[in-house]
Design a protein around this motif. Structure first.
Motif, PDB file in Angstrom:
ATOM      1  N   LEU A 190       0.833  -1.214   0.000  1.00 49.68           N
ATOM      2  CA  LEU A 190       0.000   0.000   0.000  1.00 49.68           C
ATOM      3  C   LEU A 190       0.867   1.262   0.000  1.00 49.68           C
ATOM      4  O   LEU A 190       0.717   2.152   0.837  1.00 49.68           O
ATOM      5  CB  LEU A 190      -0.951  -0.002   1.217  1.00 49.68           C
ATOM      6  N   GLU A 191       1.796   1.292  -0.952  1.00 46.64           N
ATOM      7  CA  GLU A 191       2.684   2.443  -1.142  1.00 46.64           C
ATOM      8  C   GLU A 191       3.467   2.789   0.138  1.00 46.64           C
ATOM      9  O   GLU A 191       3.638   3.953   0.480  1.00 46.64           O
ATOM     10  CB  GLU A 191       1.887   3.665  -1.621  1.00 46.64           C
ATOM     11  N   GLY A 192       3.916   1.777   0.828  1.00 45.62           N
ATOM     12  CA  GLY A 192       4.750   1.971   2.011  1.00 45.62           C
ATOM     13  C   GLY A 192       3.987   2.148   3.311  1.00 45.62           C
ATOM     14  O   GLY A 192       4.608   2.313   4.373  1.00 45.62           O
ATOM     15  N   LYS A 193       2.662   2.120   3.274  1.00 45.92           N
ATOM     16  CA  LYS A 193       1.881   2.297   4.500  1.00 45.92           C
ATOM     17  C   LYS A 193       1.968   1.070   5.414  1.00 45.92           C
ATOM     18  O   LYS A 193       1.789   1.178   6.623  1.00 45.92           O
ATOM     19  CB  LYS A 193       0.419   2.596   4.154  1.00 45.92           C
ATOM     20  N   ILE A 194       2.211  -0.080   4.805  1.00 48.54           N
ATOM     21  CA  ILE A 194       2.363  -1.309   5.592  1.00 48.54           C
ATOM     22  C   ILE A 194       3.793  -1.804   5.416  1.00 48.54           C
ATOM     23  O   ILE A 194       4.299  -1.881   4.291  1.00 48.54           O
ATOM     24  CB  ILE A 194       1.368  -2.393   5.142  1.00 48.54           C
ATOM     25  N   LYS A 195       4.422  -2.134   6.526  1.00 46.70           N
ATOM     26  CA  LYS A 195       5.797  -2.626   6.475  1.00 46.70           C
ATOM     27  C   LYS A 195       5.909  -3.886   7.336  1.00 46.70           C
ATOM     28  O   LYS A 195       5.401  -3.943   8.444  1.00 46.70           O
ATOM     29  CB  LYS A 195       6.775  -1.570   7.002  1.00 46.70           C
ATOM     30  N   VAL A 196       6.582  -4.890   6.803  1.00 46.70           N
ATOM     31  CA  VAL A 196       6.904  -6.096   7.557  1.00 46.70           C
ATOM     32  C   VAL A 196       8.405  -6.295   7.455  1.00 46.70           C
ATOM     33  O   VAL A 196       8.952  -6.449   6.356  1.00 46.70           O
ATOM     34  CB  VAL A 196       6.161  -7.330   7.008  1.00 46.70           C
ATOM     35  N   SER A 197       9.071  -6.262   8.596  1.00 50.68           N
ATOM     36  CA  SER A 197      10.515  -6.478   8.617  1.00 50.68           C
ATOM     37  C   SER A 197      10.798  -7.934   8.950  1.00 50.68           C
ATOM     38  O   SER A 197      10.372  -8.436   9.986  1.00 50.68           O
ATOM     39  CB  SER A 197      11.178  -5.562   9.656  1.00 50.68           C
ATOM     40  N   ASN A 198      11.495  -8.584   8.033  1.00 50.18           N
ATOM     41  CA  ASN A 198      11.842  -9.987   8.234  1.00 50.18           C
ATOM     42  C   ASN A 198      13.350 -10.164   8.096  1.00 50.18           C
ATOM     43  O   ASN A 198      13.820 -11.128   7.490  1.00 50.18           O
ATOM     44  CB  ASN A 198      11.089 -10.878   7.230  1.00 50.18           C
ATOM     45  N   THR A 199      14.071  -9.227   8.705  1.00 43.96           N
ATOM     46  CA  THR A 199      15.526  -9.335   8.702  1.00 43.96           C
ATOM     47  C   THR A 199      15.968 -10.308   9.800  1.00 43.96           C
ATOM     48  O   THR A 199      15.190 -10.645  10.698  1.00 43.96           O
ATOM     49  CB  THR A 199      16.180  -7.968   8.941  1.00 43.96           C
ATOM     50  N   ILE A 200      17.223 -10.710   9.724  1.00 45.08           N
ATOM     51  CA  ILE A 200      17.770 -11.600  10.750  1.00 45.08           C
ATOM     52  C   ILE A 200      17.692 -10.927  12.116  1.00 45.08           C
ATOM     53  O   ILE A 200      17.325 -11.549  13.120  1.00 45.08           O
ATOM     54  CB  ILE A 200      19.232 -11.969  10.429  1.00 45.08           C
TER      55      ILE A 200
END
Length: 227
Positions: free
Chosen positions: A187-197
């Protein structure tokens, strides 16, 4: 019978002596009463001042005791905070050690490919959006390109969804000091999921923190709830 001058003089002397005696007795009576009242008043004042002195020193004693308790409490709190900080520093050091070990793990290409593939599929399943932007490390760009098709197939098989569009951001990469993993945007950056180590380590570490603390420092006697 008339009195002569001698008799009159005697009577006058007798009256004077009587009056003087009365006066002496009256003076003694007044002095005795004054002495009694003085002693009573002195006793009252002494008792009053003694009570004030006792009250004053009682207050002083209570103030000293209160200050002692406050000082003891402050020292106990300072000691407790010092212990808690030392424990927290040790726990944070363990987390940093774990992060460094994970960084080393990602250098194992075969293992990292498997981890990254799972992280991509998991991120897609968390978002469940038709249009997704993916950010990765610049070093992982080519690898992520190769892994996305398989991750999309797994995603579509699980959710029975066909329409999904993924794009890799080739202008903005994750910082080089990140051990690995990816970030998802919808949604154009409105939702973010971080799945970094680092994000996964932080989440798992926070979940396990009570058990870690118990293993390191024993059971917390002040803790009431463990659920």
């Amino acid at each position: 019978m008339s009195l002569n001058d001698d008799d009159v003089a005697k009577q006058i002397q007798h009256m004077i002596a009587f009056i003087q005696q009365e006066a002496v007795e009256k003076v003694e009576e007044i002095e005795a009463k004054a002495e009694e009242e003085f002693n009573i008043e002195k006793s009252r004042l002494v008792s009053q001042q003694r009570a004030k002195i006792i009250e004053y020193y009682d207050k002083k004693e209570k103030q000293i005791e209160l200050q002692r308790k406050i000082q003891h409490s402050n020292l106990a709190n300072a000691s407790r905070l010092s212990i808690l900080k030392a424990r927290d520093d040790y726990v944070q050091a363990l987390k940093e050690e774990a992060r460094q070990r994970l960084s080393i793990l990602t250098q194992n290409r075969s293992k990292y490919i498997c981890i990254l593939a799972n992280l991509i599929t998991q991120g897609l399943l968390i978002l469940m959006e038709p249009n997704i932007m993916i950010k990765c490390r610049q070093d992982d760009y080519g690898l992520v390109q190769r892994l996305i098709p398989d991750a999309m197939r797994r995603y579509q098989q699980i959710l029975q969804i066909e329409n999904i569009n993924t794009t890799i951001d080739d202008n903005n990469f994750l910082a080089d000091n990140i051990a690995g993993g990816i970030e998802f945007y919808a949604l154009e950056g409105k939702i973010k999921v971080s799945n970094t180590i680092e994000t996964r380590l932080e989440m798992i570490f926070n979940q396990m923190l009570p058990e870690i603390r118990q293993d390191l420092f024993g059971i917390n006697q002040h803790r009431k709830y463990y659920d």
